[in-house]
Design a protein around this motif. Structure first.
Motif, mmCIF file in Angstrom:
data_model
loop_
_atom_site.group_PDB
_atom_site.id
_atom_site.type_symbol
_atom_site.label_atom_id
_atom_site.label_comp_id
_atom_site.label_asym_id
_atom_site.label_seq_id
_atom_site.Cartn_x
_atom_site.Cartn_y
_atom_site.Cartn_z
ATOM 1 N N ASN A 181 -25.222 45.631 -72.984
ATOM 2 C CA ASN A 181 -24.068 46.395 -72.539
ATOM 3 C C ASN A 181 -23.921 47.584 -73.492
ATOM 4 O O ASN A 181 -24.141 47.449 -74.684
ATOM 5 C CB ASN A 181 -22.825 45.501 -72.586
ATOM 6 C CG ASN A 181 -21.636 46.145 -71.911
ATOM 7 O OD1 ASN A 181 -21.783 46.929 -70.982
ATOM 8 N ND2 ASN A 181 -20.450 45.817 -72.378
ATOM 9 N N TRP A 238 -26.616 48.813 -64.476
ATOM 10 C CA TRP A 238 -25.460 48.055 -64.956
ATOM 11 C C TRP A 238 -24.267 48.193 -64.008
ATOM 12 O O TRP A 238 -23.346 47.392 -64.034
ATOM 13 C CB TRP A 238 -25.082 48.536 -66.352
ATOM 14 C CG TRP A 238 -24.491 47.462 -67.204
ATOM 15 C CD1 TRP A 238 -23.182 47.335 -67.585
ATOM 16 C CD2 TRP A 238 -25.174 46.347 -67.784
ATOM 17 N NE1 TRP A 238 -23.017 46.210 -68.364
ATOM 18 C CE2 TRP A 238 -24.229 45.581 -68.499
ATOM 19 C CE3 TRP A 238 -26.499 45.909 -67.764
ATOM 20 C CZ2 TRP A 238 -24.558 44.423 -69.192
ATOM 21 C CZ3 TRP A 238 -26.831 44.753 -68.448
ATOM 22 C CH2 TRP A 238 -25.863 44.032 -69.148
ATOM 23 N N ARG A 250 -19.761 44.853 -62.687
ATOM 24 C CA ARG A 250 -20.834 45.186 -63.614
ATOM 25 C C ARG A 250 -21.933 44.149 -63.453
ATOM 26 O O ARG A 250 -21.669 42.979 -63.197
ATOM 27 C CB ARG A 250 -20.337 45.200 -65.066
ATOM 28 C CG ARG A 250 -19.373 46.341 -65.394
ATOM 29 C CD ARG A 250 -20.065 47.685 -65.328
ATOM 30 N NE ARG A 250 -19.177 48.795 -65.704
ATOM 31 C CZ ARG A 250 -18.458 49.506 -64.837
ATOM 32 N NH1 ARG A 250 -18.493 49.200 -63.541
ATOM 33 N NH2 ARG A 250 -17.696 50.496 -65.242
ATOM 34 N N SER A 273 -20.885 51.120 -67.920
ATOM 35 C CA SER A 273 -21.163 49.888 -68.658
ATOM 36 C C SER A 273 -19.835 49.411 -69.244
ATOM 37 O O SER A 273 -19.027 48.816 -68.547
ATOM 38 C CB SER A 273 -22.217 50.147 -69.745
ATOM 39 O OG SER A 273 -22.627 48.937 -70.345
#
Length: 227
Positions: free
Chosen positions: A86, A50, A78, A92
């Motif tokens: 997420n 991520w 991201r 994240s």
């Protein structure tokens, strides 16, 4: 990006614009670092991390860059992707420790610091009150011409006059959906996806994992707010 002929990044757009220069020493330090820390593509579909590893900054290098440059631009990114959620964790929804350290060092040494959020979703914003950057811009994921679009805003060619379509809460717990979000509710989600809208209207009590509220108790950025 999928099947694109070209992609203009933010740094590329800045370098192509007359009147603006990228600090070459800073640029080279990142290029050298990337030789041993290449972009991590993950291990297949939906497995890309991520976030990407951030280069640790040297305090003396940051001070020198501040003497040589009029402003600093920090880009926080991201991953956009499918097949994963997420998460309310560092890297994240929250910043990583390395990102926090970078913000602290750069905002302390530079008189003007602009933070660009190259993300596909909102992230925690409490760090703005802590490090107080000069400006923060959600640039989202601009696609092929993303870099040129960002440059138009940074240089004042166009006004970032869009209004917020969502409310960004101060704390993630302020979202009623937070307690019911994640892979532990995948079975419930799959069951809902197989029901049509008419059925859902007839069976509202069976959708136990959906919880909505009309207002956020402590909004950070409100719906309709302009930066």
């Amino acid at each position: 990006m999928v099947n694109t002929k070209y992609v203009v990044g933010i740094a590329e757009a800045l370098e192509s614009k007359d009147g603006y220069e990228i600090n070459q020493a800073v640029k080279q330090s990142y290029l050298d670092w990337l030789q041993e820390h290449p972009f991590d593509k993950g291990a297949g579909w939906g497995k890309e991390p991520w976030f990407q590893e951030e280069m640790l900054l040297d305090a003396d290098r940051v001070k020198q860059a501040a003497k040589e440059s009029e402003a600093a631009i920090i880009i926080l990114g991201r991953t956009a992707g499918e097949d994963q959620d997420n998460k309310p964790e560092a890297g994240s929804y929250f910043l990583t420790e390395a990102e926090e350290v970078m913000l602290e060092m750069v905002c302390k040494e530079f008189e003007r610091t602009v933070v660009l959020l190259n993300v596909g979703n909102i992230i925690d914003m409490k760090w703005v009150e802590i490090y107080k950057p000069s400006a923060v811009l959600y640039v989202w994921q601009g696609g092929q011409e993303g870099g040129n679009g960002v440059l138009d805003v940074l240089t004042g060619r166009i006004s970032p006059s869009g209004r917020m379509t969502d409310t960004i809460a101060r704390d993630i717990e302020d979202y009623p959906s937070t307690a019911n979000h994640g892979v532990q509710y995948a079975t419930c989600t799959r069951r809902i996806s197989m029901l049509d809208t008419a059925t859902l209207r007839l069976l509202p009590k069976t959708v136990s994992c959906i919880h909505l509220a009309s207002a956020c108790p402590t909004p950070h950025l409100k719906h309709g707010q302009n930066g």
